[in-house]
Design an enzyme around this catalytic site. Structure first.
Site, PDB file in Angstrom:
ATOM      1  N   LYS A 131       0.836  -1.219   0.000  1.00 33.09           N
ATOM      2  CA  LYS A 131       0.000   0.000   0.000  1.00 33.09           C
ATOM      3  C   LYS A 131       0.871   1.270   0.000  1.00 33.09           C
ATOM      4  CE  LYS A 131      -2.129  -1.221   3.809  1.00 33.09           C
ATOM      5  NZ  LYS A 131      -1.408  -2.490   4.085  1.00 33.09           N
ATOM      6  N   ARG A 167      -9.745   0.466   9.003  1.00 33.16           N
ATOM      7  CA  ARG A 167      -9.262  -0.888   9.279  1.00 33.16           C
ATOM      8  C   ARG A 167     -10.317  -1.707  10.013  1.00 33.16           C
ATOM      9  NH1 ARG A 167      -3.418   0.364   9.214  1.00 33.16           N
ATOM     10  NH2 ARG A 167      -2.179  -1.511   9.442  1.00 33.16           N
ATOM     11  N   ARG A 171      11.295  -5.040   4.919  1.00 31.35           N
ATOM     12  CA  ARG A 171      11.026  -3.621   4.596  1.00 31.35           C
ATOM     13  C   ARG A 171      12.029  -2.696   5.277  1.00 31.35           C
ATOM     14  NH1 ARG A 171       5.068  -1.865   5.246  1.00 31.35           N
ATOM     15  NH2 ARG A 171       5.234  -3.147   7.137  1.00 31.35           N
ATOM     16  N   ARG A 228      -0.209  -9.069  13.163  1.00 32.34           N
ATOM     17  CA  ARG A 228      -0.904  -8.019  12.385  1.00 32.34           C
ATOM     18  C   ARG A 228      -1.711  -8.633  11.238  1.00 32.34           C
ATOM     19  NH1 ARG A 228       4.228  -4.944  11.070  1.00 32.34           N
ATOM     20  NH2 ARG A 228       2.984  -3.808   9.552  1.00 32.34           N
TER      21      ARG A 228
HETATM   22  P1  ADP Z   1       2.140  -1.951   3.216  1.00 34.25           P
HETATM   23  O1  ADP Z   1       2.140  -0.429   3.209  1.00 34.25           O
HETATM   24  O2  ADP Z   1       0.939  -2.529   2.516  1.00 34.25           O
HETATM   25  O3  ADP Z   1       2.332  -2.539   4.581  1.00 34.25           O
HETATM   26  P2  ADP Z   1       4.684  -1.634   1.780  1.00 34.25           P
HETATM   27  O4  ADP Z   1       4.313  -0.784   0.623  1.00 34.25           O
HETATM   28  O5  ADP Z   1       5.436  -0.971   2.876  1.00 34.25           O
HETATM   29  O6  ADP Z   1       3.382  -2.419   2.348  1.00 34.25           O
HETATM   30  O7  ADP Z   1       5.494  -2.861   1.213  1.00 34.25           O
HETATM   31  C1  ADP Z   1       6.036  -3.861   2.088  1.00 34.25           C
HETATM   32  C2  ADP Z   1       7.403  -4.290   1.585  1.00 34.25           C
HETATM   33  O8  ADP Z   1       7.249  -5.023   0.367  1.00 34.25           O
HETATM   34  C3  ADP Z   1       8.338  -3.125   1.275  1.00 34.25           C
HETATM   35  O9  ADP Z   1       9.633  -3.468   1.688  1.00 34.25           O
HETATM   36  C4  ADP Z   1       8.252  -2.977  -0.259  1.00 34.25           C
HETATM   37  O10 ADP Z   1       9.466  -2.493  -0.816  1.00 34.25           O
HETATM   38  C5  ADP Z   1       7.961  -4.398  -0.711  1.00 34.25           C
HETATM   39  N1  ADP Z   1       7.043  -4.447  -1.868  1.00 34.25           N
HETATM   40  C6  ADP Z   1       5.937  -3.670  -2.080  1.00 34.25           C
HETATM   41  N2  ADP Z   1       5.330  -4.011  -3.236  1.00 34.25           N
HETATM   42  C7  ADP Z   1       6.060  -5.045  -3.754  1.00 34.25           C
HETATM   43  C8  ADP Z   1       5.924  -5.839  -4.940  1.00 34.25           C
HETATM   44  N3  ADP Z   1       4.927  -5.645  -5.804  1.00 34.25           N
HETATM   45  N4  ADP Z   1       6.856  -6.791  -5.146  1.00 34.25           N
HETATM   46  C9  ADP Z   1       7.865  -6.994  -4.254  1.00 34.25           C
HETATM   47  N5  ADP Z   1       8.044  -6.289  -3.137  1.00 34.25           N
HETATM   48  C10 ADP Z   1       7.146  -5.318  -2.871  1.00 34.25           C
HETATM   49  P1  AMP Z   2       0.700   0.522   9.149  1.00 38.33           P
HETATM   50  O1  AMP Z   2       1.767   1.568   9.036  1.00 38.33           O
HETATM   51  O2  AMP Z   2      -0.504   0.813   8.314  1.00 38.33           O
HETATM   52  O3  AMP Z   2       1.234  -0.879   8.934  1.00 38.33           O
HETATM   53  O4  AMP Z   2       0.187   0.586  10.658  1.00 38.33           O
HETATM   54  C1  AMP Z   2       1.057   0.312  11.749  1.00 38.33           C
HETATM   55  C2  AMP Z   2       0.251   0.156  13.023  1.00 38.33           C
HETATM   56  O5  AMP Z   2      -0.406   1.408  13.338  1.00 38.33           O
HETATM   57  C3  AMP Z   2      -0.889  -0.870  13.001  1.00 38.33           C
HETATM   58  O6  AMP Z   2      -0.424  -2.191  13.262  1.00 38.33           O
HETATM   59  C4  AMP Z   2      -1.793  -0.344  14.118  1.00 38.33           C
HETATM   60  O7  AMP Z   2      -1.288  -0.645  15.402  1.00 38.33           O
HETATM   61  C5  AMP Z   2      -1.686   1.174  13.920  1.00 38.33           C
HETATM   62  N1  AMP Z   2      -2.715   1.662  12.979  1.00 38.33           N
HETATM   63  C6  AMP Z   2      -2.495   2.265  11.773  1.00 38.33           C
HETATM   64  N2  AMP Z   2      -3.664   2.589  11.194  1.00 38.33           N
HETATM   65  C7  AMP Z   2      -4.647   2.172  12.029  1.00 38.33           C
HETATM   66  C8  AMP Z   2      -6.067   2.178  11.982  1.00 38.33           C
HETATM   67  N3  AMP Z   2      -6.730   2.682  10.923  1.00 38.33           N
HETATM   68  N4  AMP Z   2      -6.744   1.657  13.022  1.00 38.33           N
HETATM   69  C9  AMP Z   2      -6.106   1.162  14.092  1.00 38.33           C
HETATM   70  N5  AMP Z   2      -4.779   1.085  14.200  1.00 38.33           N
HETATM   71  C10 AMP Z   2      -4.036   1.582  13.182  1.00 38.33           C
END
Ligand code: ADP
Ligand code: AMP
Length: 215
Positions: free
Chosen positions: A13, A88, A127, A171
């Protein structure tokens, strides 16, 4: 463009948001980033949120909703926004509906990024994030060309405290029980689009932009 990126932790995302907000010139509103910023600043909200974040649990709805409502009233959201990590829970989605109808706008589309569950833990644990500009990398799948420094701004890269195998697994469980029902919630409203997030980053970006432009 008013849109939400849905998907489990590690789905991509935040990575996709970087490209989409540039394309549509809208702000990227990540509730996780907002909590991490608050924590860094040592605010009361940040300290409260940390208790939940480090256990892989959700921060209570009332804290998140108040924070997002405040953010959406900001002038930079007048022409749209991208929500990442919010809503969420069904309670948050219902609260968002109320906030948007108060402002007099509606969501254009909700994009659900689907990823093979086996990939999620690997993605989140590998990540790395830039301390300075917030850009996201991955040690194997999307490494910075400057190693442990950000290739965009040379800031140092760090690993989130909650990106351990144990917390990520928790998570993902929380996502399945609390957030997954939102797929149905938005499908029933007729605004859901599903995108294959197993594809390489640039292909996923192209697909999402195409889907959003179909609107
Ligand atoms: P989210 O915000 O959904 O938790 P991230 O965008 O931070 O996920 O992505 C999680 C990890 O996966 C990051 O280290 C990112 O560089 C990697 N990543 C994201 N999209 C892809 C993809 N399509 N293929 C491989 N790795 C990816
Ligand atoms: P994220 O950066 O989206 O992976 O979120 C990291 C952490 O922040 C989550 O595991 C939750 O503990 C908290 N968090 C982020 N967004 C929300 C939400 N919309 N509702 C509740 N907790 C959240």
């Amino acid at each position: 463009m008013r849109t939400i990126l849905l998907g489990p932790p590690g789905a991509g995302k935040g990575t996709q948001a970087e490209t989409i907000v540039r394309e549509f010139n809208i702000p990227h509103i990540s509730t996780g980033d907002m909590f991490r910023y608050n924590l860094k600043q040592g605010t009361e909200l940040g300290v409260k949120a940390k208790e939940y974040m480090n256990k892989g649990l959700l921060v209570p709805d009332e804290l998140v909703v108040a924070m997002v409502e405040d953010r959406l009233k900001n002038e930079d959201c007048a022409n749209g926004f991208l929500l990442d990590g919010f809503p969420r829970t069904v309670i948050q989605a219902e609260a968002l509906d109320v906030v948007l109808s108060k402002i007099g706008v509606h969501l254009n589309k909700v994009v659900n990024i689907e990823v093979n569950p086996e990939l999620l833990v690997k993605r989140a644990v590998g990540r790395r994030i830039c301390k300075e500009c917030g850009a996201t990398f991955h040690v194997d799948f999307n490494p910075s060309s400057k190693g442990s420094e950000c290739e965009k701004c040379s800031g140092s890269l760090y690993q989130r405290d909650d990106d351990t195998e144990e917390t990520v697994s928790k998570r993902i469980q929380v996502y399945t029980s609390e957030t997954q029902p939102l797929i149905d919630y938005y499908d029933k409203k007729g605004i859901l689009a599903v995108v294959d997030g197993d594809q390489p980053i640039n292909i996923v970006s192209e697909t999402i932009i195409k889907v959003l432009k179909e609107d």
